[in-house]
Design an enzyme around this catalytic site. Sequence first.
Site, PDB file in Angstrom:
ATOM      1  N   ASP A 389       0.837  -1.187   0.000  1.00 26.52           N
ATOM      2  CA  ASP A 389       0.000   0.000   0.000  1.00 26.52           C
ATOM      3  C   ASP A 389       0.879   1.248   0.000  1.00 26.52           C
ATOM      4  OD1 ASP A 389      -2.680   1.311   0.516  1.00 26.52           O
ATOM      5  OD2 ASP A 389      -1.604   1.958   2.315  1.00 26.52           O
ATOM      6  N   GLU A 425       1.748  -0.426  -5.050  1.00 23.91           N
ATOM      7  CA  GLU A 425       0.801   0.639  -5.362  1.00 23.91           C
ATOM      8  C   GLU A 425       1.696   1.867  -5.547  1.00 23.91           C
ATOM      9  OE1 GLU A 425      -3.360   2.488  -3.717  1.00 23.91           O
ATOM     10  OE2 GLU A 425      -1.770   2.144  -2.259  1.00 23.91           O
TER      11      GLU A 425
END
Length: 750
Positions: A389, A425
Amino acid sequence: MSSAAEQEAVAGHQATGNGRQAAAVNGARRAAPPPAVPARPGAPTPLGARFRVGPDGVAGTNFALWAGGAEGVELCLFDERGKESRVRLAELTHEIWHGFVPGVLPGQRYGYRVHGRWDPWTGARWNPAKLLLDPYARAVDGDFSLPPEVYGHVRDWPQQHVADTVRDDRDSAPYVPKGVVVHDDDDWADDRRPKTPWADSVIYELHVKGFTRLHPGIPEELRGTYAGLAHPAAIEHLVRLGVTAVELLPVHQFAHEDHLLRRGLRNYWGYNSIGYFAPHAAYAASGTTGQQVGEFKRMVRALHAAGIEVILDVVYNHTAEAGELGPTLSLKGIDNRGYYRLQDDPRRYADYTGCGNTLHVVQPHVLRLITDSLRYWVTEMGVDGFRFDLAAALARSMHDVDMLSPFLAVIAQDPVLRRVKLIAEPWDVGSGGYQVGAFPPLWTEWNDRYRNAVRDFWRHALPDVREMGYRLSGSSDLYAWGGRRPYASVNFITAHDGFTLRDLVSYERKHNEANGEGNRDGTDDNRAWNCGAEGETDDEGVRALRRRQLRNLLTTLLLSTGVPMLVAGDELGRTQGGNNNAYCQDNEIGWVDWGLLQDPGWKALSALTSRLIGLRHRHPVLRRRAFFSGRAQTADGLRDLAWFTSRGTEMTEQDWYAPAATLGMYLSGRDIPGRDERGDQILDDSFLAVLHAGEEPVSFMLPGSPWAERYEVVVDTSLEEQAEAPGVEHAAGTEITVPARAVLLLRVTG
């Protein structure tokens, strides 16, 4: 494997700690310290709590905690009634406080109190009144409720602009979860990892609870748990669909934010980690005093046995302690300045994540925490990869994103981590944080430019088809450097964050009222088209068009070069009622509705998805390991990739820049680079895909020699029910009609 003495100690131990802490009187002052328990010197490694047998044959647990600037550390042990006993860790080796405590066995609950200066103006926030979770705890018992006692500062201080500088001396121990000593003698000898090559992968993003909570084939007591995901009924759907990997939304122990608890909501997605080694206890059916570890492992084994890899969505960029006004749960109280990036004003946190804080990954001990955690989940928990993330936040050196940063360098040389699947990401919320296409060759990336292009094409909003051509063919403009391959692009149209696929064709505006934030949360850039009506409708024409658009989107995704990622429930027509930020919806809004399979229309969509994945698995031309060259490989002029207009002619430079709703893509099965396991040339069928986003049918001339003599229709998304091949055949040079808003996939048969 464990020693005989360890096994005897565990066998003779009756687990304690199943009871919860007794509620303390609200506002009580810090109690007098309980009696201390003596500790032996122990060892500074490994960090965390490790059960073992000492050199004299006495079983116990070694505790080791890095707390660089601390003046003292107390280990706190809790019995089943919540009574606390303290152990002073007197040994200090390279900033690691450690000690071996005889008689501490698996199931023991514990935490730390760390002593030091309270000086928020310099970033020092030590407060021994606050019980702290061990960053290396491998199991956590209890939940975070965030009353005032768990804050290191006086949360309700009248002058809020300086509240974070006023120390709160109330004891937080009755209100916070405890770490649990875990014994692990599992060597994974009976596990067989699928080791699916990247090019062959199909990823399925799911939430452990949301995927299983309403599944009728899973026993009620297992729904919402790791055991539920391991159940044959859950795995059977994954196998039938044909996916090769599940990407689990965060399963590290996480906490709920205060603003959600005040509104009667909870953090559902889990992007608020506080324990990087512990499986989130709320997803365990078997217990929370260490049993969650074994349950998670059994889930991994069951998925591996079905040929499915397990990828974890991990949140190492920030923690649940938020900013200076956040709670003191773990790292903030261990060494605030050592773990977090601080601003020039050390009271404040550098926030590249939008969540209040950012881990200071440049610091060696922080980097060690992250890499130790990653290796633990691979070697001891059996997982096959990670999706990071806000990975750009991890790649920052001091301020700027740096692809030679310590984090990326350590990953690249680590003998365990460089062999697993790594997905970035590739952005964060800080300046210069958008890094799509910039991560080094070891990494794959979520490709949001693919998402945007495909959404815009099917709502007929692209000015021309240049962007679509790049995205369908593997995004070579982003990834054809440094030895990267087409599978560096993880192609997705939807993800957990945003509309579901069904909502993408049913809503043009977000409808997040249930989140209690005045519909201000969630993106406004949805690139969605509602097909003529906002939300659910009885208009059968609109409903039919929406189902067709879903077939178009799924077909496009699964025919594109790169690694496709589906979101759980999209193949069933799952809806969130237009909520594009369901992070706090731990209810029917966020859960997969398996009752949709009773509807023939949604059942047909699931069947089409399975069929498309099956086509992808059978045909290597659809999952290439190298980029297309676009050049003729043989004397007849046949190229590995060619693009056609509706006139049946190859596209010119002018055609790429002209507005268009139709695109023909020819994939040659004769010119696939690489060889198979036996060293033979890889040969496959050739295909022509025709994508038409226009609202009226269009005539399309099928290309002739050298491309083909005959074509067979394999997929026609204008049809609700897809017939199995063989389909209708057409001679090359035939002018066929492509229905409005449809994809035709044709196989070359001669």
